[in-house]
Write a protein that holds these residues in place. Structure first.
Motif, PDB file in Angstrom:
ATOM      1  N   THR A 153      21.297  11.373  17.175  1.00 18.78           N
ATOM      2  CA  THR A 153      20.656  11.282  15.858  1.00 18.78           C
ATOM      3  C   THR A 153      19.141  11.234  16.001  1.00 18.78           C
ATOM      4  N   ILE A 154      18.469  12.076  15.245  1.00 20.52           N
ATOM      5  CA  ILE A 154      17.006  12.051  15.165  1.00 20.52           C
ATOM      6  C   ILE A 154      16.620  11.314  13.892  1.00 20.52           C
ATOM      7  N   ILE A 155      15.902  10.197  14.047  1.00 17.85           N
ATOM      8  CA  ILE A 155      15.362   9.497  12.874  1.00 17.85           C
ATOM      9  C   ILE A 155      13.945  10.018  12.668  1.00 17.85           C
ATOM     10  N   TYR A 156      13.715  10.609  11.505  1.00 18.91           N
ATOM     11  CA  TYR A 156      12.450  11.298  11.231  1.00 18.91           C
ATOM     12  C   TYR A 156      11.586  10.470  10.281  1.00 18.91           C
ATOM     13  N   PHE A 157      10.371  10.153  10.733  1.00 13.92           N
ATOM     14  CA  PHE A 157       9.406   9.405   9.908  1.00 13.92           C
ATOM     15  C   PHE A 157       8.263  10.351   9.541  1.00 13.92           C
ATOM     16  N   HIS A 158       8.161  10.660   8.255  1.00  7.05           N
ATOM     17  CA  HIS A 158       7.200  11.681   7.834  1.00  7.05           C
ATOM     18  C   HIS A 158       5.777  11.139   7.690  1.00  7.05           C
ATOM     19  N   GLY A 159       4.860  12.052   7.431  1.00  4.70           N
ATOM     20  CA  GLY A 159       3.454  11.700   7.283  1.00  4.70           C
ATOM     21  C   GLY A 159       3.134  11.155   5.901  1.00  4.70           C
ATOM     22  N   ASN A 160       1.847  11.031   5.597  1.00  9.11           N
ATOM     23  CA  ASN A 160       1.464  10.471   4.301  1.00  9.11           C
ATOM     24  C   ASN A 160       1.644  11.514   3.196  1.00  9.11           C
ATOM     25  N   ALA A 161       1.596  11.037   1.982  1.00 10.43           N
ATOM     26  CA  ALA A 161       1.725  11.880   0.781  1.00 10.43           C
ATOM     27  C   ALA A 161       3.109  12.523   0.682  1.00 10.43           C
ATOM     28  N   ALA A 162       3.384  13.050  -0.481  1.00  4.30           N
ATOM     29  CA  ALA A 162       4.601  13.804  -0.753  1.00  4.30           C
ATOM     30  C   ALA A 162       5.869  12.983  -0.482  1.00  4.30           C
ATOM     31  N   THR A 163       6.981  13.658  -0.174  1.00  6.30           N
ATOM     32  CA  THR A 163       8.282  13.006  -0.061  1.00  6.30           C
ATOM     33  C   THR A 163       9.085  13.645   1.067  1.00  6.30           C
ATOM     34  N   ARG A 164      10.295  13.139   1.265  1.00  8.53           N
ATOM     35  CA  ARG A 164      11.176  13.718   2.275  1.00  8.53           C
ATOM     36  C   ARG A 164      11.606  15.141   1.907  1.00  8.53           C
ATOM     37  N   ALA A 165      11.344  15.550   0.656  1.00  8.02           N
ATOM     38  CA  ALA A 165      11.725  16.886   0.202  1.00  8.02           C
ATOM     39  C   ALA A 165      10.601  17.908   0.350  1.00  8.02           C
ATOM     40  N   GLN A 166       9.467  17.527   0.933  1.00  6.91           N
ATOM     41  CA  GLN A 166       8.367  18.459   1.142  1.00  6.91           C
ATOM     42  C   GLN A 166       8.862  19.645   1.980  1.00  6.91           C
ATOM     43  N   PRO A 167       8.533  20.878   1.594  1.00  7.75           N
ATOM     44  CA  PRO A 167       9.095  22.066   2.253  1.00  7.75           C
ATOM     45  C   PRO A 167       8.970  22.094   3.769  1.00  7.75           C
ATOM     46  N   PHE A 224      -5.764   5.813   0.325  1.00  9.32           N
ATOM     47  CA  PHE A 224      -6.123   7.009   1.080  1.00  9.32           C
ATOM     48  C   PHE A 224      -5.262   7.178   2.324  1.00  9.32           C
ATOM     49  N   LEU A 225      -4.852   6.084   2.940  1.00 12.53           N
ATOM     50  CA  LEU A 225      -4.047   6.172   4.156  1.00 12.53           C
ATOM     51  C   LEU A 225      -2.644   6.689   3.847  1.00 12.53           C
ATOM     52  N   PHE A 226      -2.009   6.151   2.814  1.00 10.30           N
ATOM     53  CA  PHE A 226      -0.627   6.516   2.522  1.00 10.30           C
ATOM     54  C   PHE A 226      -0.507   7.666   1.510  1.00 10.30           C
ATOM     55  N   LEU A 227      -1.443   7.754   0.565  1.00  9.95           N
ATOM     56  CA  LEU A 227      -1.391   8.791  -0.481  1.00  9.95           C
ATOM     57  C   LEU A 227      -0.001   8.876  -1.109  1.00  9.95           C
ATOM     58  N   HIS A 228       0.632   7.732  -1.259  1.00 12.55           N
ATOM     59  CA  HIS A 228       2.010   7.690  -1.730  1.00 12.55           C
ATOM     60  C   HIS A 228       2.160   8.066  -3.202  1.00 12.55           C
ATOM     61  N   ARG A 229       1.058   8.043  -3.936  1.00 21.44           N
ATOM     62  CA  ARG A 229       1.150   8.409  -5.357  1.00 21.44           C
ATOM     63  C   ARG A 229       1.190   9.924  -5.546  1.00 21.44           C
ATOM     64  N   LEU A 230       0.878  10.641  -4.469  1.00 26.17           N
ATOM     65  CA  LEU A 230       0.922  12.105  -4.522  1.00 26.17           C
ATOM     66  C   LEU A 230       2.351  12.543  -4.203  1.00 26.17           C
ATOM     67  N   ARG A 231       3.183  12.583  -5.219  1.00 28.46           N
ATOM     68  CA  ARG A 231       4.617  12.819  -5.019  1.00 28.46           C
ATOM     69  C   ARG A 231       4.949  14.287  -5.244  1.00 28.46           C
ATOM     70  N   ILE A 232       4.828  15.044  -4.175  1.00 26.77           N
ATOM     71  CA  ILE A 232       5.116  16.468  -4.190  1.00 26.77           C
ATOM     72  C   ILE A 232       6.364  16.707  -3.354  1.00 26.77           C
ATOM     73  N   PRO A 233       7.331  17.492  -3.817  1.00 26.77           N
ATOM     74  CA  PRO A 233       7.458  18.116  -5.134  1.00 26.77           C
ATOM     75  C   PRO A 233       7.568  17.070  -6.250  1.00 26.77           C
ATOM     76  N   THR A 234       7.074  17.435  -7.427  1.00 27.15           N
ATOM     77  CA  THR A 234       7.041  16.481  -8.532  1.00 27.15           C
ATOM     78  C   THR A 234       8.414  16.288  -9.167  1.00 27.15           C
ATOM     79  N   TRP A 235       9.272  17.298  -9.079  1.00 26.16           N
ATOM     80  CA  TRP A 235      10.614  17.137  -9.658  1.00 26.16           C
ATOM     81  C   TRP A 235      11.445  16.195  -8.790  1.00 26.16           C
ATOM     82  N   LYS A 236      12.310  15.457  -9.419  1.00 23.13           N
ATOM     83  CA  LYS A 236      13.092  14.443  -8.706  1.00 23.13           C
ATOM     84  C   LYS A 236      14.562  14.848  -8.665  1.00 23.13           C
ATOM     85  N   LYS A 237      14.922  15.588  -7.642  1.00 20.90           N
ATOM     86  CA  LYS A 237      16.304  15.997  -7.456  1.00 20.90           C
ATOM     87  C   LYS A 237      16.791  15.582  -6.070  1.00 20.90           C
TER      88      LYS A 237
END
Length: 383
Positions: free
Chosen positions: A133-147, A56-69
């Motif tokens: 340089t800005i190092i960006y650490f995103h939130g839980n769920a999804a990926t670095r490609a989240q809109p 629940f904390l990481f929600l890493h299995r929720l990989r949105i967008p689902t396509w892998k490009k």
């Protein structure tokens, strides 16, 4: 049997059926509270299990967008060949999917423009010496490609004219492994060390050219990384925390299931159980403690309509940073209310800017790319 004698019998059977249904409904209604109590106990028990907590904390299995490009950042809206995709290797053997977005000033100098093919790594490596340089650490769920994350990179590389390095923690997107607090901190440190090495090779000073930026869960990662750097006498150019929490434990205390049911509030009546729940968290991310040792300009961004992390968490962090010098040395806070936009608080503890913006709009995800907040980022990082 005549039709007249059959009618009373039918009515009697109908009344008996209604009575049975009423009795059944009464029993079911009486059973519902017990079922809810059992369900509540089950939820509380499950919350003490580390594996459940991490899901629940990481929600890493929720990989949105689902396509892998991920190898083609342009697919997600970034300019052609402005971003390179690569993998970082951590000391404990994991691989992390990473993007490096060029500063706009470097990108527009390419000939021909826009570029027609992948730019050589030397262009990207040299850019580390040309702009911060800005190092960006995103939130839980999804990926670095989240809109909404990609939109943030666009503004950071464009409006702020900075390099942007965005990494997916272990277990997210195309990165290997499973996330944990210690694991994602290792990921953050790996990213920082890689960027610092690139900046140094490019002939610049890492300490004055790295800005740490975290959103939501990423604010806990950013704070923990800043604490470890501070222990080594290293302080980033600026720390930017977007929709931060004071600690995961505090966040759990204020958590509302489905937005209206305060899951852990009833446990106030049983302090021992509540304290046991708090002590059971394997990944507490105690930002309010981690930030105490930092010495960097800091920006806290939050909105009143954040439905995930209450804005009171930013107020807690602001006060923690404000009061760490003691009540007698507490700096003056200048507070300004901007109609329709939000409230800005500015102080200079230890001579460094501490800025908190509490917006009226933006929710949990949209404040990270809003125009006004980027002006604040430029201010706190002196860009």
């Amino acid at each position: 049997m005549s039709s007249q004698s059959a009618q009373p019998a039918a009515k009697m059977r109908h009344r008996i059926r209604l009575r049975k249904m009423s009795d059944l409904a009464t029993k079911v209604c009486a059973f519902i509270p017990l079922m809810l109590i059992v369900l509540y106990i089950f939820i509380v028990f499950m919350s003490t299990l580390t594996r459940v907590q991490r899901e629940f904390l990481f929600l890493h299995r929720l990989r949105i967008p689902t396509w892998k490009k991920f190898h083609s950042p342009e697919y997600y809206g970034l300019a052609p060949f402005k971003t390179r995709n690569f993998k970082l290797e951590t000391p404990d053997g994991e691989t992390l999917g990473t993007w490096h977005v060029l500063p706009q000033g470097v990108y527009v100098e390419q000939e021909p423009f826009p570029p027609r093919e992948r730019l050589p790594d030397t262009i990207f490596d040299d850019a580390f010496g040309q702009r911060p340089t800005i190092i960006y650490f995103h939130g839980n769920a999804a990926t670095r490609a989240q809109p909404h994350r990609v939109r943030g990179y666009m503004e950071m590389s464009g409006r702020l004219n900075c390099n942007v390095v965005a990494v997916d923690y272990r277990g997210f997107a195309d990165s290997s492994g499973k996330p944990s607090q210690e694991g994602v901190i290792i990921d953050a440190r790996t990213t920082y060390d890689w960027v610092a090495k690139k900046i140094k090779t490019a002939g610049a000073d890492p300490a004055t050219n790295i800005i740490l930026c975290g959103h939501s869960l990423g604010t806990g990662v950013t704070s923990a990384l800043a604490e470890r750097l501070a222990a080594e006498g290293t302080f980033p150019r600026a720390i930017i925390l977007i929709a931060p929490f004071s600690s995961v434990i505090d966040l759990v205390d204020s958590f509302y299931l489905f937005g209206f049911f305060p899951v852990f509030h009833p446990l106030k009546a049983v302090p021992r159980i509540k304290e046991y729940i708090r002590s059971s968290w394997a990944d507490p991310f105690e930002s309010k403690h981690s930030l105490l040792t930092t010495s960097s300009p800091m920006l806290l961004l939050h909105t009143l309509n954040d439905g995930v992390i209450p804005s009171t968490h930013s107020e807690t962090l602001f006060n923690v940073m404000l009061n760490r010098s003691g009540a007698q040395n507490k700096p003056h806070v200048e507070e300004t209310n901007y109609e329709g936009w939000g409230t800005l608080k500015v102080a200079y503890p230890n001579g460094l800017p501490l800025i908190k913006w509490e917006g009226k709009h933006g929710g949990h995800n949209d404040l990270g790319w809003a125009e006004g907040t980027f002006d604040l980022m430029a201010w706190v990082a002196d860009l």
